[in-house]
Design an enzyme around this catalytic site. Structure first.
Site, PDB file in Angstrom:
ATOM      1  N   ASN A  48       0.834  -1.198   0.000  1.00  0.00           N
ATOM      2  CA  ASN A  48       0.000   0.000   0.000  1.00  0.00           C
ATOM      3  C   ASN A  48       0.868   1.247   0.000  1.00  0.00           C
ATOM      4  OD1 ASN A  48       0.590  -0.852   2.743  1.00  0.00           O
ATOM      5  ND2 ASN A  48      -0.936   0.586   3.502  1.00  0.00           N
ATOM      6  N   GLU A  50       0.259   5.280   0.673  1.00  0.00           N
ATOM      7  CA  GLU A  50      -0.682   6.304   1.125  1.00  0.00           C
ATOM      8  C   GLU A  50      -0.263   7.686   0.643  1.00  0.00           C
ATOM      9  OE1 GLU A  50      -2.191   4.002   5.132  1.00  0.00           O
ATOM     10  OE2 GLU A  50      -0.985   5.812   5.384  1.00  0.00           O
ATOM     11  N   CYS A  59      -4.128   0.628  -2.505  1.00  0.00           N
ATOM     12  CA  CYS A  59      -3.997  -0.596  -1.720  1.00  0.00           C
ATOM     13  C   CYS A  59      -3.005  -1.560  -2.374  1.00  0.00           C
ATOM     14  CB  CYS A  59      -5.343  -1.288  -1.595  1.00  0.00           C
ATOM     15  SG  CYS A  59      -6.606  -0.307  -0.753  1.00  0.00           S
ATOM     16  N   GLU A  61      -3.239  -4.771  -2.845  1.00  0.00           N
ATOM     17  CA  GLU A  61      -3.859  -5.731  -3.757  1.00  0.00           C
ATOM     18  C   GLU A  61      -4.006  -5.140  -5.155  1.00  0.00           C
ATOM     19  OE1 GLU A  61      -4.731  -4.763  -0.698  1.00  0.00           O
ATOM     20  OE2 GLU A  61      -6.253  -6.095   0.141  1.00  0.00           O
ATOM     21  N   CYS A  90     -10.180  -4.596   1.177  1.00  0.00           N
ATOM     22  CA  CYS A  90     -11.290  -3.643   1.203  1.00  0.00           C
ATOM     23  C   CYS A  90     -12.240  -3.916   0.038  1.00  0.00           C
ATOM     24  CB  CYS A  90     -10.753  -2.210   1.131  1.00  0.00           C
ATOM     25  SG  CYS A  90     -10.154  -1.706  -0.498  1.00  0.00           S
ATOM     26  N   CYS A  93     -10.807  -3.306  -3.524  1.00  0.00           N
ATOM     27  CA  CYS A  93      -9.908  -4.374  -3.961  1.00  0.00           C
ATOM     28  C   CYS A  93     -10.690  -5.628  -4.328  1.00  0.00           C
ATOM     29  CB  CYS A  93      -8.875  -4.678  -2.879  1.00  0.00           C
ATOM     30  SG  CYS A  93      -7.666  -3.350  -2.701  1.00  0.00           S
TER      31      CYS A  93
END
Length: 141
Positions: A48, A50, A59, A61, A90, A93
């Site tokens: 990930n 940010e 993310c 994934e 999430c 994803c």
């Protein structure tokens, strides 16, 4: 295409754990790593990343999926996701993974390597997909 029983689950979790170490999670402190196994046998990793403008974050994934797609891959066998506490992917994803199939194996692991197995279809039941869009196409008389 490989059989789900042929997948090196522990190896895939380990690859995700290594990717997790590269996470840039300076706001949440929630490091995530992912390792995506394609039907061709290649593994793509992601972590990930940010951003101060939170919606611009990405993310792990999706990083792995987008990298695989950029390399021409379209069929996925499994994805391992590693977080400190074994958190699941999430919703965004899940939907991105669903685009490439419901049967993809999902390994959700914690930082100690303990994992549970599920599938994209189990994580996202009654999902929206290209099939739904195709059903909206005008029908020939």
């Amino acid at each position: 295409m490989m059989m789900k029983t042929d997948i090196d689950r522990e190896g895939l979790v380990q690859r995700a754990a290594v990717a997790r170490r590269q996470a840039y999670a300076s706001y949440s402190g929630y490091d995530v790593g992912a390792a995506l196994l394609t039907a061709s046998g290649r593994v793509y990793v992601g972590c990930n990343v940010e951003n101060a403008v939170y919606p611009l974050s990405m993310c792990a994934e999706r990083v792995a999926v987008f990298e695989a797609v950029c390399d021409g891959e379209r069929e996925f066998e499994a994805i391992a996701v590693v977080t400190e506490n074994g958190g699941a992917p999430c919703g965004s994803c899940r939907q991105v993974l669903r685009e490439f199939g419901e049967e993809t194996l999902v390994l959700i692991a914690d930082a100690q390597g303990n994992y549970r197995e599920t599938t994209v279809g189990e994580l996202l039941p009654d999902s929206f997909s290209a099939v739904d869009l195709n059903s909206l196409a005008p029908q020939s008389p």
